[in-house]
Scaffold this motif. Structure first.
Motif, PDB file in Angstrom:
ATOM      1  N   LYS A 250      -2.491  -7.125  -6.192  1.00 23.70           N
ATOM      2  CA  LYS A 250      -2.757  -6.988  -7.544  1.00 23.70           C
ATOM      3  C   LYS A 250      -2.181  -7.662  -8.560  1.00 23.70           C
ATOM      4  O   LYS A 250      -2.042  -7.884  -9.950  1.00 23.70           O
ATOM      5  CB  LYS A 250      -1.893  -5.615  -7.645  1.00 23.70           C
ATOM      6  N   LYS A 251      -1.129  -8.507  -7.759  1.00 18.97           N
ATOM      7  CA  LYS A 251      -0.592  -9.887  -8.593  1.00 18.97           C
ATOM      8  C   LYS A 251       0.349  -9.045  -9.615  1.00 18.97           C
ATOM      9  O   LYS A 251       0.256  -9.680 -10.691  1.00 18.97           O
ATOM     10  CB  LYS A 251      -1.300 -10.782  -9.150  1.00 18.97           C
ATOM     11  N   THR A 252       1.233  -8.036  -9.150  1.00 18.78           N
ATOM     12  CA  THR A 252       2.240  -7.819 -10.249  1.00 18.78           C
ATOM     13  C   THR A 252       3.305  -7.348  -9.598  1.00 18.78           C
ATOM     14  O   THR A 252       3.208  -6.793  -8.516  1.00 18.78           O
ATOM     15  CB  THR A 252       1.613  -6.441 -11.035  1.00 18.78           C
ATOM     16  N   LEU A 478       7.029 -11.577 -15.115  1.00 18.07           N
ATOM     17  CA  LEU A 478       7.725 -11.564 -13.927  1.00 18.07           C
ATOM     18  C   LEU A 478       7.089 -12.150 -13.052  1.00 18.07           C
ATOM     19  O   LEU A 478       7.474 -12.680 -11.673  1.00 18.07           O
ATOM     20  CB  LEU A 478       7.822  -9.923 -13.692  1.00 18.07           C
ATOM     21  N   TRP A 479       5.638 -12.078 -12.917  1.00 19.54           N
ATOM     22  CA  TRP A 479       4.667 -12.588 -11.895  1.00 19.54           C
ATOM     23  C   TRP A 479       4.927 -14.447 -11.721  1.00 19.54           C
ATOM     24  O   TRP A 479       4.917 -14.813 -10.757  1.00 19.54           O
ATOM     25  CB  TRP A 479       3.179 -12.187 -12.113  1.00 19.54           C
ATOM     26  N   ALA A 480       4.925 -14.640 -13.025  1.00 20.69           N
ATOM     27  CA  ALA A 480       5.120 -16.301 -13.041  1.00 20.69           C
ATOM     28  C   ALA A 480       6.367 -16.803 -12.728  1.00 20.69           C
ATOM     29  O   ALA A 480       6.341 -17.611 -11.763  1.00 20.69           O
ATOM     30  CB  ALA A 480       4.610 -16.759 -14.534  1.00 20.69           C
ATOM     31  N   ALA A 481       7.384 -16.023 -12.797  1.00 20.96           N
ATOM     32  CA  ALA A 481       8.736 -16.420 -12.272  1.00 20.96           C
ATOM     33  C   ALA A 481       8.678 -16.138 -10.683  1.00 20.96           C
ATOM     34  O   ALA A 481       9.389 -17.052 -10.084  1.00 20.96           O
ATOM     35  CB  ALA A 481       9.824 -15.314 -12.801  1.00 20.96           C
ATOM     36  N   TYR A 482       7.899 -15.132 -10.033  1.00 18.45           N
ATOM     37  CA  TYR A 482       8.037 -15.049  -8.704  1.00 18.45           C
ATOM     38  C   TYR A 482       7.300 -16.270  -7.973  1.00 18.45           C
ATOM     39  O   TYR A 482       7.737 -16.987  -7.239  1.00 18.45           O
ATOM     40  CB  TYR A 482       7.441 -13.913  -8.491  1.00 18.45           C
TER      41      TYR A 482
END
Ligand code: 6AU
Length: 488
Positions: A250-252, A478-482
């Motif tokens: 889900k990319k979250t 948050l997703w970009a940081a991961y």
């Protein structure tokens, strides 16, 4: 002596005291070699040869410690044989202090200032030997030497030597490999694979990897470098596997803290934010109009938008009480929440108690998971380093860890095992704190610097002008940081 060692090396291989293949280790990565020296108690002749070799080494090296102490449990019988053979008084270290009587950790007669030699079966990081050194030193005993049967050559000897304890090994992993290869028992490919593994997985005494990627281009096994998909394969809890995979597809990695007091408001926000979140977290005891219909509707929204429900109940009582609090009462949390949170203050029995609160079948337990609290986000918390270490130990060791999906904490150092999920609250783009002690960090900071796998956002979203836009923004950041974190 060397021939005797070679014969013993082959014998140990033949009785399966070590094996080659693909084995999952305690720290979560796979190893091409696995040692289990517990089997030697079934082979008295092997026990005698090993203890004779240890005793001979002690004599040769003129090691004159006053006591011998085995690291529990595998090395205990070996230490006993060595002590008897040399007529040296033994000390026994308990793994846990008795909860009655003397509460002593070290059994045997000794005086402060006495010297001691430790016997251990296998060293990897050296942490078990160091635990024993620490307990002996607490009693004023001076540990001079540690004799180990096998040194896996992953940094353990150096970690122990840092504490001024000399390490002697009967076998190194390289010696075992070469001996077996010479004897035609293993192929060159196996020798190669194990050698590569050793080079790529040097371990610090706290169990973390030395991070050899920077040093020599080898693999990096640190949990923050692995993808959620990779970590799903390492998870011991079914719920952790499910959640890692859900986050990846889900990319979250956003958890919404739906801290609202009206059921209608919670359902409304769950429907709006549902597409952006992996977990919706409730505090069910703040809902003023709780009803069974409410949780039924909430579950339906969780299924519609594909997120999990976490009840942030922070269970913290004795096993029997938490089992009732979890399964019974008005809220019957076990019936609808995929995940719960619990304090580790009661020790391991919290896990057994919670498991007992989920209906009665093993299949039901596998559909539930707990996040153990190892650190808190507020200022003035009484949790210290020792407590959080003990809490993460409960999350990573023992028979009930299949029920632990993750750890609620604030720092990457809190645990190493990559199969667990780090949930970190206290996330907000602005505001450094609220009026009641909460401390905030940005999404980038919690993911990249603090090791968060999931960021928990409450008021950052709930108090925004557009809740949906805020949820999308927190999800994106948050997703970009991961993705940045695992790419570097
Ligand atoms: O973003 P906030 O400050 O509005 O909400 C943070 C949420 C609240 C807290 O009960 C919870 O996260 N929380 C927890 C959890 C999840 O267990 C631990 C902690 O250390 N700090 C914290 O705020 O629902």
């Amino acid at each position: 002596m060397s021939d005797e060692r070679k014969t013993l090396a082959i014998k140990l291989y033949e009785i399966n005291a070590f094996k080659f293949g693909d084995f999952k280790m305690k720290v979560g990565i796979n190893s091409p070699v696995y040692f289990d020296l517990r089997v030697i108690v079934s082979y008295p002749q092997v026990m005698k040869t090993v203890s004779d070799l240890i005793a001979a080494h002690i004599k040769e090296q003129q090691l004159t410690a006053k006591h011998v102490c085995g690291v529990p449990y595998t090395a205990l019988p070996l230490a006993t044989l060595v002590a008897v053979q040399q007529n040296t008084p033994m000390l026994v270290r308990r793994k846990e202090a008795k909860d009655y009587g003397t509460k002593k950790l070290i059994e045997g007669l000794y005086n402060a200032g006495d010297t001691c030699l430790i016997v251990e079966d296998v060293i990897t990081s050296g942490s078990s030997v160091l635990d024993t050194v620490r307990d002996l030193e607490k009693e004023g005993i001076v540990v001079t030497d540690a004799v180990v049967v096998v040194d896996r050559e992953q940094g353990g000897a150096a970690n122990i030597a840092k504490q001024k304890v000399r390490v002697h090994s009967l076998f190194t992993l390289s010696f075992l490999l070469n001996t077996l290869h010479e004897a035609g028992k293993i192929k060159h490919d196996t020798v190669d694979a194990v050698a590569r593994y050793i080079a790529a997985s040097q371990i610090n005494s706290d169990g973390s990897f030395v991070n050899p990627q920077k040093k020599d281009g080898g693999n990096d096994f640190s949990r923050t470098k692995l993808s959620y998909e990779q970590r799903a394969t390492l998870a011991k809890s079914e719920l952790a596997k499910q959640l890692f995979n859900l986050m990846a597809s889900k990319k979250t990695n956003l958890c919404l803290a739906a801290d609202l007091t009206q059921s209608e408001e919670i359902l409304n926000i769950a429907d709006i934010c549902g597409p952006y979140i992996c977990v919706l977290k409730t505090h069910i005891d703040i809902v003023e109009d709780f009803s069974e219909a409410f949780v039924k509707n909430l579950r339906a929204l969780a299924d519609k938008h594909n997120f999990l429900l976490m009840e942030d109940r922070k269970f913290a009582d004795i096993g029997n009480t938490v089992s009732l609090q979890y399964g019974k009462g008005i809220y019957k949390v076990a019936n609808w929440a995929d995940l719960i949170t619990a304090h580790a203050i009661t020790g391991r029995s919290i896990l057994q108690g919670l498991k007992a609160g989920v209906a009665d079948t093993t299949a039901e337990v596998r559909k539930r998971g707990v996040f153990l609290l190892a650190e808190l986000s507020n200022s003035g918390t009484l949790i210290d380093v020792k407590y959080s270490e003990a809490a993460s130990k409960i999350a990573t060791e023992g028979a009930d860890i299949d029920f632990v999906a993750g750890v609620v904490c604030q720092s990457v150092k809190c645990f190493d095992f990559p199969g667990l999920i780090q949930l970190t609250p206290g996330v907000k783009i602005d505001d450094a704190s609220d009026q009641l002690g909460q401390q905030y960090q940005t999404p980038e900071h919690v993911v990249k610097e603090r090791g968060a796998d999931i960021g928990v956002v409450g008021r950052g979203i709930l108090q925004a002008k557009s809740v949906e836009k805020a949820a999308a923004l927190y999800r994106d950041r948050l997703w970009a940081a991961y993705t940045d974190r695992i790419a570097k």
